[in-house]
Design a protein around this motif. Structure first.
Motif, PDB file in Angstrom:
ATOM      1  N   THR A  15       0.566  -0.854  -0.153  1.00 16.93           N
ATOM      2  CA  THR A  15       0.053  -0.015   0.020  1.00 16.93           C
ATOM      3  C   THR A  15       1.065   1.209   0.192  1.00 16.93           C
ATOM      4  N   ILE A  90      -7.019   3.948  -6.679  1.00 18.88           N
ATOM      5  CA  ILE A  90      -8.116   2.466  -6.412  1.00 18.88           C
ATOM      6  C   ILE A  90      -7.464   2.028  -8.007  1.00 18.88           C
ATOM      7  N   SER A  91      -7.557   2.551  -9.253  1.00 17.24           N
ATOM      8  CA  SER A  91      -7.246   1.646 -10.123  1.00 17.24           C
ATOM      9  C   SER A  91      -5.817   0.944 -10.185  1.00 17.24           C
ATOM     10  N   PHE A  93      -3.884   0.289  -7.478  1.00 11.61           N
ATOM     11  CA  PHE A  93      -4.324  -1.252  -6.596  1.00 11.61           C
ATOM     12  C   PHE A  93      -4.584  -2.377  -6.351  1.00 11.61           C
ATOM     13  N   ILE A  94      -5.801  -2.192  -7.325  1.00 12.49           N
ATOM     14  CA  ILE A  94      -6.203  -3.111  -7.445  1.00 12.49           C
ATOM     15  C   ILE A  94      -5.448  -4.057  -9.321  1.00 12.49           C
ATOM     16  N   ALA A  95      -5.191  -3.205 -10.136  1.00 16.00           N
ATOM     17  CA  ALA A  95      -4.680  -4.162 -11.198  1.00 16.00           C
ATOM     18  C   ALA A  95      -3.093  -4.336 -11.003  1.00 16.00           C
ATOM     19  N   LEU A  97      -2.370  -5.185  -7.668  1.00 18.84           N
ATOM     20  CA  LEU A  97      -2.861  -6.337  -7.155  1.00 18.84           C
ATOM     21  C   LEU A  97      -3.130  -7.742  -7.487  1.00 18.84           C
ATOM     22  N   LEU A  98      -3.559  -7.329  -8.725  1.00 17.73           N
ATOM     23  CA  LEU A  98      -3.840  -8.547 -10.352  1.00 17.73           C
ATOM     24  C   LEU A  98      -2.888  -9.385 -10.443  1.00 17.73           C
TER      25      LEU A  98
END
Length: 185
Positions: A15, A90-91, A93-95, A97-98
């Motif tokens: 993070t 947000i975008s 972090f998600i990308a 994390l994938l």
């Protein structure tokens, strides 16, 4: 050592890394909008410039432009920068994390090939730390791409390859350490 730290510490580190990346991204995007992009109209606020640039990037210019510019009038520049930061956080972090999940699956396959037993948590943690250098490189690349027309054709492939090589090297180092410990016994 990094694999044994725990998932909570790895996610906190992840993070923090994404926050730094998004702060640099948002700052360079604001600089790009303010100083690099040329607009036909004079005296546009930063919010209006951001909205106008985003609509041009989606190539959907028509009535939406006027409506969006009217909405942008109600935003202060600080609110626009904050919303840019939050949306990029947000975008990304998600990308990313994938990317970590994908990398950890490849790491589990590497453990099978290396014939070393590791639990998924350890490989997941190592995957987070293995993405540090590629994320630094990605940050530099995004800023350079945004401010110039410089582009590396297969950068995304290199991004994943560097992280996988780092993870695989760590797994094989762990295997060699285990072999040394057995020899010492």
């Amino acid at each position: 050592e990094l694999a044994a730290l725990g998932v909570k510490k790895a996610l906190i580190y992840f993070t923090e890394l994404i926050v730094i990346f998004c702060a640099i991204y948002t700052g360079s995007y604001v600089y790009y909008i303010s100083n690099v992009v040329n607009f036909e109209e004079e005296n546009l606020s930063l919010s209006q410039k951001v909205i106008k640039t985003m609509i041009k990037e989606t190539q959907n210019e028509n009535e939406q432009m006027n409506q969006a510019l009217e909405i942008a009038d109600s935003y202060s520049d600080t609110a626009m920068i904050g919303s840019l930061f939050i949306s990029s956080f947000i975008s990304f972090f998600i990308a990313i994390l994938l990317d970590v999940f994908t990398l950890s699956i490849f790491g589990m396959f590497t453990c099978l090939i290396a014939k070393i037993k590791m639990n998924y948590k350890a490989v997941f943690n190592m995957s987070i730390y293995a993405l540090t250098l590629p994320l630094i490189l990605r940050t530099i690349y995004v800023v350079i791409t945004m401010l110039t027309s410089f582009e590396i054709k297969y950068f995304e492939i290199m991004y994943i390859a560097v992280s996988y090589i780092t993870l695989a090297a760590a797994i094989f180092l762990i295997k060699s350490d285990v072999i040394k410990q057995h020899l010492e016994l």
